[in-house]
Design a protein around this motif. Sequence first.
Motif, PDB file in Angstrom:
ATOM      1  N   LEU A  98       0.832  -1.210   0.000  1.00 36.10           N
ATOM      2  CA  LEU A  98       0.000   0.000   0.000  1.00 36.10           C
ATOM      3  C   LEU A  98       0.870   1.265   0.000  1.00 36.10           C
ATOM      4  CD1 LEU A  98      -2.704   1.475   0.181  1.00 36.10           C
ATOM      5  CD2 LEU A  98      -2.625   1.178   2.667  1.00 36.10           C
ATOM      6  N   GLU A  99       1.931   1.267   0.809  1.00 39.20           N
ATOM      7  CA  GLU A  99       2.832   2.428   0.841  1.00 39.20           C
ATOM      8  C   GLU A  99       3.505   2.644  -0.512  1.00 39.20           C
ATOM      9  OE1 GLU A  99       5.355   1.398   4.124  1.00 39.20           O
ATOM     10  OE2 GLU A  99       3.993   2.262   5.627  1.00 39.20           O
ATOM     11  N   ALA A 100       3.888   1.545  -1.178  1.00 38.15           N
ATOM     12  CA  ALA A 100       4.495   1.650  -2.512  1.00 38.15           C
ATOM     13  C   ALA A 100       3.477   2.203  -3.516  1.00 38.15           C
ATOM     14  CB  ALA A 100       5.005   0.283  -2.966  1.00 38.15           C
ATOM     15  N   LEU A 101       2.214   1.796  -3.365  1.00 40.88           N
ATOM     16  CA  LEU A 101       1.145   2.322  -4.220  1.00 40.88           C
ATOM     17  C   LEU A 101       0.937   3.816  -3.975  1.00 40.88           C
ATOM     18  CD1 LEU A 101      -1.800  -0.248  -4.304  1.00 40.88           C
ATOM     19  CD2 LEU A 101      -0.873   0.977  -6.262  1.00 40.88           C
ATOM     20  N   GLU A 102       0.919   4.192  -2.711  1.00 47.00           N
ATOM     21  CA  GLU A 102       0.722   5.600  -2.338  1.00 47.00           C
ATOM     22  C   GLU A 102       1.868   6.471  -2.860  1.00 47.00           C
ATOM     23  OE1 GLU A 102      -1.789   7.109  -0.649  1.00 47.00           O
ATOM     24  OE2 GLU A 102      -2.956   5.349  -0.108  1.00 47.00           O
ATOM     25  N   ALA A 103       3.074   5.909  -2.945  1.00 49.78           N
ATOM     26  CA  ALA A 103       4.214   6.670  -3.474  1.00 49.78           C
ATOM     27  C   ALA A 103       4.003   6.999  -4.949  1.00 49.78           C
ATOM     28  CB  ALA A 103       5.503   5.867  -3.283  1.00 49.78           C
ATOM     29  N   GLU A 104       3.362   6.093  -5.682  1.00 49.19           N
ATOM     30  CA  GLU A 104       3.083   6.321  -7.104  1.00 49.19           C
ATOM     31  C   GLU A 104       1.786   7.093  -7.304  1.00 49.19           C
ATOM     32  OE1 GLU A 104       5.073   5.783  -9.613  1.00 49.19           O
ATOM     33  OE2 GLU A 104       6.560   4.805  -8.321  1.00 49.19           O
ATOM     34  N   LEU A 105       0.772   6.780  -6.492  1.00 51.13           N
ATOM     35  CA  LEU A 105      -0.562   7.394  -6.602  1.00 51.13           C
ATOM     36  C   LEU A 105      -0.988   7.903  -5.226  1.00 51.13           C
ATOM     37  CD1 LEU A 105      -2.457   4.638  -8.660  1.00 51.13           C
ATOM     38  CD2 LEU A 105      -1.814   6.879  -9.515  1.00 51.13           C
ATOM     39  N   PRO A 106      -0.601   9.088  -4.850  1.00 50.52           N
ATOM     40  CA  PRO A 106      -0.996   9.591  -3.523  1.00 50.52           C
ATOM     41  C   PRO A 106      -2.515   9.529  -3.337  1.00 50.52           C
ATOM     42  CG  PRO A 106       0.619  11.048  -4.540  1.00 50.52           C
ATOM     43  CD  PRO A 106       0.224  10.053  -5.580  1.00 50.52           C
ATOM     44  N   GLY A 107      -2.932   8.995  -2.193  1.00 49.69           N
ATOM     45  CA  GLY A 107      -4.355   8.856  -1.897  1.00 49.69           C
ATOM     46  C   GLY A 107      -5.047   7.808  -2.759  1.00 49.69           C
ATOM     47  N   ALA A 108      -4.305   6.781  -3.183  1.00 51.21           N
ATOM     48  CA  ALA A 108      -4.834   5.764  -4.100  1.00 51.21           C
ATOM     49  C   ALA A 108      -6.097   5.091  -3.571  1.00 51.21           C
ATOM     50  CB  ALA A 108      -3.764   4.706  -4.382  1.00 51.21           C
ATOM     51  N   MET A 109      -6.101   4.694  -2.320  1.00 51.54           N
ATOM     52  CA  MET A 109      -7.269   4.017  -1.746  1.00 51.54           C
ATOM     53  C   MET A 109      -8.384   5.014  -1.420  1.00 51.54           C
ATOM     54  SD  MET A 109      -6.588   0.725  -1.756  1.00 51.54           S
ATOM     55  CE  MET A 109      -7.427  -0.277  -0.573  1.00 51.54           C
ATOM     56  N   GLU A 110      -8.006   6.130  -0.797  1.00 57.70           N
ATOM     57  CA  GLU A 110      -9.008   7.122  -0.381  1.00 57.70           C
ATOM     58  C   GLU A 110      -9.747   7.713  -1.585  1.00 57.70           C
ATOM     59  OE1 GLU A 110      -5.845   7.183   0.660  1.00 57.70           O
ATOM     60  OE2 GLU A 110      -6.042   6.677   2.788  1.00 57.70           O
ATOM     61  N   SER A 111      -9.006   7.915  -2.684  1.00 58.07           N
ATOM     62  CA  SER A 111      -9.623   8.503  -3.881  1.00 58.07           C
ATOM     63  C   SER A 111     -10.473   7.494  -4.641  1.00 58.07           C
ATOM     64  CB  SER A 111      -8.543   9.066  -4.809  1.00 58.07           C
ATOM     65  OG  SER A 111      -7.737   8.007  -5.303  1.00 58.07           O
ATOM     66  N   GLY A 112     -10.324   6.223  -4.288  1.00 62.50           N
ATOM     67  CA  GLY A 112     -11.108   5.179  -4.955  1.00 62.50           C
ATOM     68  C   GLY A 112     -10.492   4.674  -6.245  1.00 62.50           C
ATOM     69  N   ARG A 113      -9.257   5.119  -6.559  1.00 62.96           N
ATOM     70  CA  ARG A 113      -8.615   4.633  -7.800  1.00 62.96           C
ATOM     71  C   ARG A 113      -8.116   3.196  -7.664  1.00 62.96           C
ATOM     72  NH1 ARG A 113      -4.517   9.325  -9.317  1.00 62.96           N
ATOM     73  NH2 ARG A 113      -4.400   9.438  -7.051  1.00 62.96           N
ATOM     74  N   VAL A 114      -7.834   2.786  -6.440  1.00 63.82           N
ATOM     75  CA  VAL A 114      -7.463   1.386  -6.161  1.00 63.82           C
ATOM     76  C   VAL A 114      -8.533   0.817  -5.245  1.00 63.82           C
ATOM     77  CG1 VAL A 114      -5.769  -0.138  -5.073  1.00 63.82           C
ATOM     78  CG2 VAL A 114      -4.986   1.813  -6.432  1.00 63.82           C
ATOM     79  N   SER A 115      -9.155  -0.293  -5.680  1.00 63.22           N
ATOM     80  CA  SER A 115     -10.252  -0.849  -4.879  1.00 63.22           C
ATOM     81  C   SER A 115      -9.821  -1.991  -3.959  1.00 63.22           C
ATOM     82  CB  SER A 115     -11.393  -1.313  -5.783  1.00 63.22           C
ATOM     83  OG  SER A 115     -10.944  -2.327  -6.660  1.00 63.22           O
ATOM     84  N   SER A 116      -8.749  -2.708  -4.319  1.00 57.40           N
ATOM     85  CA  SER A 116      -8.311  -3.795  -3.428  1.00 57.40           C
ATOM     86  C   SER A 116      -6.860  -4.186  -3.680  1.00 57.40           C
ATOM     87  CB  SER A 116      -9.205  -5.026  -3.589  1.00 57.40           C
ATOM     88  OG  SER A 116      -8.975  -5.644  -4.844  1.00 57.40           O
ATOM     89  N   ILE A 117      -6.263  -4.748  -2.629  1.00 60.81           N
ATOM     90  CA  ILE A 117      -4.914  -5.335  -2.709  1.00 60.81           C
ATOM     91  C   ILE A 117      -5.041  -6.734  -2.114  1.00 60.81           C
ATOM     92  CG2 ILE A 117      -2.524  -5.198  -1.927  1.00 60.81           C
ATOM     93  CD1 ILE A 117      -2.974  -2.178  -1.494  1.00 60.81           C
ATOM     94  N   ARG A 118      -4.743  -7.743  -2.923  1.00 57.21           N
ATOM     95  CA  ARG A 118      -4.837  -9.139  -2.450  1.00 57.21           C
ATOM     96  C   ARG A 118      -3.498  -9.838  -2.637  1.00 57.21           C
ATOM     97  NH1 ARG A 118      -8.203 -12.591  -5.477  1.00 57.21           N
ATOM     98  NH2 ARG A 118      -8.095 -11.159  -7.217  1.00 57.21           N
ATOM     99  N   PHE A 119      -3.241 -10.802  -1.773  1.00 58.29           N
ATOM    100  CA  PHE A 119      -2.012 -11.599  -1.849  1.00 58.29           C
ATOM    101  C   PHE A 119      -2.385 -13.024  -2.250  1.00 58.29           C
ATOM    102  CE2 PHE A 119       0.858 -14.591   0.347  1.00 58.29           C
ATOM    103  CZ  PHE A 119       2.038 -14.275  -0.291  1.00 58.29           C
TER     104      PHE A 119
END
Length: 198
Positions: A98-119
């Motif tokens: 999630l932190e790596a995602l936020e570095a590329e897309l700030p607010g990725a989860m909050e903005s709704g651009r990323v809906s899930s992260i699964r392993f």
Amino acid sequence: MQPEVEPLCSSTMGNPSMHREAGALLVDPETPEEMQTCCLSRPTKASKQHLRQVIAEYEALDRELPCIRKFPTLPAAQPLCLCMETLPEADFTHLEVLEALEAELPGAMESGRVSSIRFENMNVICGTAGRRDRWLITVTDFQTRSRLLRSGLSPRGLAHQLVRHDELLLGDYRLHLRRSLARRRMLEALGAEPNEED
């Protein structure tokens, strides 16, 4: 009118001692028994050779792909799902991804651009060891997908390329079909009936 007589096999051409007539086998009692059984039996040398070849192909495939993912049907398309493959030793956490995602897309989860992260632990799914783990990141639009495909992610500062999950799944499915076909051919050569999961 004489009933139609059809030769039983090619070796009886020109040999009237063995014919099939109206579903019954006619055998000339004066023909040597070895000649009659030779014509009726399958060519064992060719059959054994074919069986060895089929088993060798299956064993070679088994060595090449010891454990593969099985599919009951063609996997459904997920065009907005991206995948980051990592070595099992990397042992990333959801927070690190999630932190790596936020570095590329700030607010990725909050903005709704990323809906899930699964392993996905591919070693557990395939019952093996040494396969790469998969992190599945589902986005909500194609613009975000394109951006992440170009940039990749860098959890712990380690650069990882993202790929479309559909491409990986399709590759897995093709391997599954290849293995299933080889198994079916081997079972048919052995005279066994393939079961439903093959």
